[in-house]
Design a protein around this motif. Structure first.
Motif, PDB file in Angstrom:
ATOM      1  N   ASP A  86      -5.493   9.405  -5.790  1.00 50.66           N
ATOM      2  CA  ASP A  86      -6.135   8.679  -4.690  1.00 50.66           C
ATOM      3  C   ASP A  86      -5.235   7.501  -4.321  1.00 50.66           C
ATOM      4  O   ASP A  86      -5.186   6.508  -5.035  1.00 50.66           O
ATOM      5  CB  ASP A  86      -7.510   8.185  -5.145  1.00 50.66           C
ATOM      6  CG  ASP A  86      -8.171   7.328  -4.076  1.00 50.66           C
ATOM      7  OD1 ASP A  86      -7.616   7.251  -2.941  1.00 50.66           O
ATOM      8  OD2 ASP A  86      -9.221   6.715  -4.367  1.00 50.66           O
ATOM      9  N   ARG A  87      -4.538   7.649  -3.183  1.00 47.48           N
ATOM     10  CA  ARG A  87      -3.530   6.629  -2.874  1.00 47.48           C
ATOM     11  C   ARG A  87      -4.135   5.263  -2.557  1.00 47.48           C
ATOM     12  O   ARG A  87      -3.446   4.254  -2.596  1.00 47.48           O
ATOM     13  CB  ARG A  87      -2.610   7.103  -1.747  1.00 47.48           C
ATOM     14  CG  ARG A  87      -3.271   7.201  -0.410  1.00 47.48           C
ATOM     15  CD  ARG A  87      -2.283   7.683   0.626  1.00 47.48           C
ATOM     16  NE  ARG A  87      -2.983   7.976   1.864  1.00 47.48           N
ATOM     17  CZ  ARG A  87      -2.585   8.854   2.752  1.00 47.48           C
ATOM     18  NH1 ARG A  87      -1.492   9.548   2.540  1.00 47.48           N
ATOM     19  NH2 ARG A  87      -3.259   9.045   3.857  1.00 47.48           N
ATOM     20  N   ASN A  88      -5.424   5.244  -2.240  1.00 47.65           N
ATOM     21  CA  ASN A  88      -6.055   3.952  -1.964  1.00 47.65           C
ATOM     22  C   ASN A  88      -6.060   3.037  -3.186  1.00 47.65           C
ATOM     23  O   ASN A  88      -6.181   1.826  -3.056  1.00 47.65           O
ATOM     24  CB  ASN A  88      -7.492   4.147  -1.473  1.00 47.65           C
ATOM     25  CG  ASN A  88      -7.490   4.797  -0.105  1.00 47.65           C
ATOM     26  OD1 ASN A  88      -6.685   4.441   0.758  1.00 47.65           O
ATOM     27  ND2 ASN A  88      -8.353   5.794   0.082  1.00 47.65           N
ATOM     28  N   THR A  89      -5.964   3.647  -4.354  1.00 52.79           N
ATOM     29  CA  THR A  89      -5.975   2.822  -5.577  1.00 52.79           C
ATOM     30  C   THR A  89      -4.548   2.528  -6.069  1.00 52.79           C
ATOM     31  O   THR A  89      -4.381   1.869  -7.081  1.00 52.79           O
ATOM     32  CB  THR A  89      -6.730   3.537  -6.718  1.00 52.79           C
ATOM     33  OG1 THR A  89      -5.998   4.726  -7.063  1.00 52.79           O
ATOM     34  CG2 THR A  89      -8.146   3.902  -6.308  1.00 52.79           C
TER      35      THR A  89
ATOM     36  N   ALA B 173       0.860  -1.189   0.000  1.00 55.59           N
ATOM     37  CA  ALA B 173       0.000   0.000   0.000  1.00 55.59           C
ATOM     38  C   ALA B 173       0.898   1.241   0.000  1.00 55.59           C
ATOM     39  O   ALA B 173       2.026   1.207   0.487  1.00 55.59           O
ATOM     40  CB  ALA B 173      -0.878  -0.007   1.241  1.00 55.59           C
TER      41      ALA B 173
ATOM     42  N   THR C 257       1.575   4.782   1.503  1.00 61.69           N
ATOM     43  CA  THR C 257       1.160   5.526   2.702  1.00 61.69           C
ATOM     44  C   THR C 257       1.413   7.034   2.564  1.00 61.69           C
ATOM     45  O   THR C 257       0.786   7.831   3.242  1.00 61.69           O
ATOM     46  CB  THR C 257       1.887   4.987   3.954  1.00 61.69           C
ATOM     47  OG1 THR C 257       3.280   4.924   3.666  1.00 61.69           O
ATOM     48  CG2 THR C 257       1.398   3.597   4.324  1.00 61.69           C
TER      49      THR C 257
ATOM     50  N   ARG D 113      -0.493   1.129  -5.666  1.00 66.15           N
ATOM     51  CA  ARG D 113       0.340   0.118  -5.008  1.00 66.15           C
ATOM     52  C   ARG D 113       1.788   0.266  -5.477  1.00 66.15           C
ATOM     53  O   ARG D 113       2.037   0.609  -6.632  1.00 66.15           O
ATOM     54  CB  ARG D 113      -0.110  -1.307  -5.373  1.00 66.15           C
ATOM     55  CG  ARG D 113      -1.512  -1.680  -4.922  1.00 66.15           C
ATOM     56  CD  ARG D 113      -1.629  -1.820  -3.410  1.00 66.15           C
ATOM     57  NE  ARG D 113      -2.976  -2.192  -3.030  1.00 66.15           N
ATOM     58  CZ  ARG D 113      -3.983  -1.335  -2.844  1.00 66.15           C
ATOM     59  NH1 ARG D 113      -3.772  -0.031  -3.011  1.00 66.15           N
ATOM     60  NH2 ARG D 113      -5.174  -1.766  -2.516  1.00 66.15           N
TER      61      ARG D 113
ATOM     62  N   THR E 296       1.199  10.617   0.478  1.00 61.44           N
ATOM     63  CA  THR E 296       0.329  11.196  -0.547  1.00 61.44           C
ATOM     64  C   THR E 296       1.138  11.340  -1.835  1.00 61.44           C
ATOM     65  O   THR E 296       2.311  11.716  -1.797  1.00 61.44           O
ATOM     66  CB  THR E 296      -0.191  12.567  -0.078  1.00 61.44           C
ATOM     67  OG1 THR E 296      -0.992  12.332   1.090  1.00 61.44           O
ATOM     68  CG2 THR E 296      -1.031  13.245  -1.142  1.00 61.44           C
TER      69      THR E 296
END
Ligand code: CTP
Ligand code: MG
Length: 401
Positions: free
Chosen positions: A162-165, A143, A145, A167, A147
């Motif tokens: 969008d860092r959630n998307t 992931a 972490t 890797r 920005t």
């Protein structure tokens, strides 16, 4: 058990291609980064030995540059590997060379790993194989972490992602072998030769690529500064530091030479013992066994046992060194003190350091040889024999015990 697993894995065919054919331009240095030692061992050797020792990996295919063949040979002694093949101008070309070389072996899963990642763990490889079998194309990912922003040439921010998307992707990447080989051949035919990883090439070829959990410790050496970080990782991994001491004494008898520190030294008397009576190597062997808390030389090589009669003490030291390796450790330092009136040790000191270092598989700088008389006092002072005192510092991996 291991043998059974290995036979099984050879049947089901897991192969690993380790690419080490880069020049390491960004890292600089006197040789490509994969050959520069970290904690005494190069990234290439660390990566290759982890795969070669993995119970589920049947075949390890190294890919190197022709110019590095000599250093490659030096650094891969005693590893169970397929003969190295030569890579190409880009990473992608090098991977393809490895895949083509595996053709006759017909593996069903292939792992592709960068020699520039020396700390991938066996557990990560196990996960890669399982994920590769499940999906046919799987890559280790972390992931993000921090920005992440898109910045233009003037240093002005254009957008925040969008860092959630997102890797961060590592190697080893796992694929069904026939599919990856086919994708590489198609890419080459289409003159696409610069995909930076195999997943990008697989995506281009239309394969569905999935992710599995990567490892924060699986760092890639890219810049020169990464070596300092890697040294710290290697150092911390062997942070269980043990010290052992060993003492031995042998009496003089008739003869024309002594064996000391693995050297034959002309003398007017010999040392008497069941083996070659090399007090120095006996003390060093006991010091290493002491650091491991694995008994003493007599327990492993009983003096009454006829097979050790006149034995060269090299074998005793080699056994202790092997035990350190078996525990996943390293010898950091050996310190030897000989107590005798004669022979004089000073003139032999450097040769003895070199010989002990070679037997222990460490640098000469990590071996100290000192000598003293006992001012004509006691049995050594009366010239009745030689005493040896040794200290070994051994680094082991942290374990629960
Ligand atoms: N690699 C390879 N063949 C190439 C280029 C790279 O086998 N033609 C390997 C490298 O040896 C490394 C891995 O691919 O193990 C990842 O590449 P990278 O980190 O870029 O290494 P280098 O290409 O050697 O370094 P640089 O780009 O700084 O020159
Ligand atoms: Mg490169």
């Amino acid at each position: 058990m291991r043998l059974v697993i290995q036979e099984l894995s050879q049947m089901t065919g897991v192969a690993a291609v380790i690419v080490a054919a880069g020049k390491g331009t960004r890292a600089g240095g006197d040789r490509p980064k994969q050959f520069r030692p970290i904690g005494g061992e190069s990234p290439l050797r660390r990566a290759l030995s982890m795969f070669a020792d993995h119970a589920e990996v049947g075949l390890v295919q190294p890919v190197i540059r022709k110019e590095d063949a000599d250093v490659y040979r030096e650094q891969t002694v005693r590893l169970d590997l397929l003969p190295a093949v030569f890579g190409g101008a880009t990473r992608q070309c090098s991977v393809r060379a490895g895949l083509e070389a595996l053709g006759p072996r017909k593996p069903d899963i292939v792992l592709v790993h960068d020699a520039a990642r020396p700390f991938a763990s066996a557990a990560l490889v196990t996960r890669a194989i399982a994920a590769g079998r499940r999906s046919g194309a799987a890559i280790p990912a972390l992931a993000v972490t921090d920005t992440v922003k898109i910045v233009d040439g003037e240093g002005v921010v254009g957008a925040t992602l969008d860092r959630n998307t997102l890797r961060l992707v590592q190697t080893p990447q796992a694929f069904a072998y026939p599919a990856l080989l086919e994708a590489h051949r198609r890419a080459a035919a289409a003159q696409r030769v610069d995909f930076s990883d195999d997943a990008a090439l697989a995506e281009w070829a239309g394969l569905k690529v999935s992710v599995f959990a990567g490892e924060p410790g699986n760092i890639k050496i890219t810049e020169d500064g990464d070596f300092a970080r890697a040294e710290a990782v290697a150092f911390a991994a062997l942070g269980d530091i043990r010290t052992g001491s060993g003492i031995d004494v042998h009496a003089f008898g008739p003869g024309d030479h002594v064996t000391l520190g693995g050297l034959r030294i002309a003398h007017d008397r010999a040392l008497i013992g069941h083996s070659d009576a090399d007090v120095a190597l006996h003390a060093l062997t006991d010091a290493i066994l002491g650091a491991l808390a694995e008994g003493d030389i007599g327990a492993h090589f009983p003096p009454g046992d006829p097979q050790w009669r006149n034995a060269s003490s090299d074998r005793f030291l080699a056994f202790a060194v092997e035990r350190v390796k078996a525990r996943g450790g390293r010898i950091a330092h050996l310190d030897l003190t000989l107590v005798c009136e004669t022979p004089r040790i000073g003139p032999q000191r450097e040769a003895m350091r070199g010989r002990i270092a070679a037997l222990a598989g460490i640098a000469t700088e990590r071996v100290a040889v000192k000598a003293t008389t006992s001012e004509k006092l006691g049995f050594t002072g009366r010239g009745e024999g030689i005493a040896a005192y040794a200290t070994a510092t051994v680094r082991l991996p942290w374990s629960a015990a």
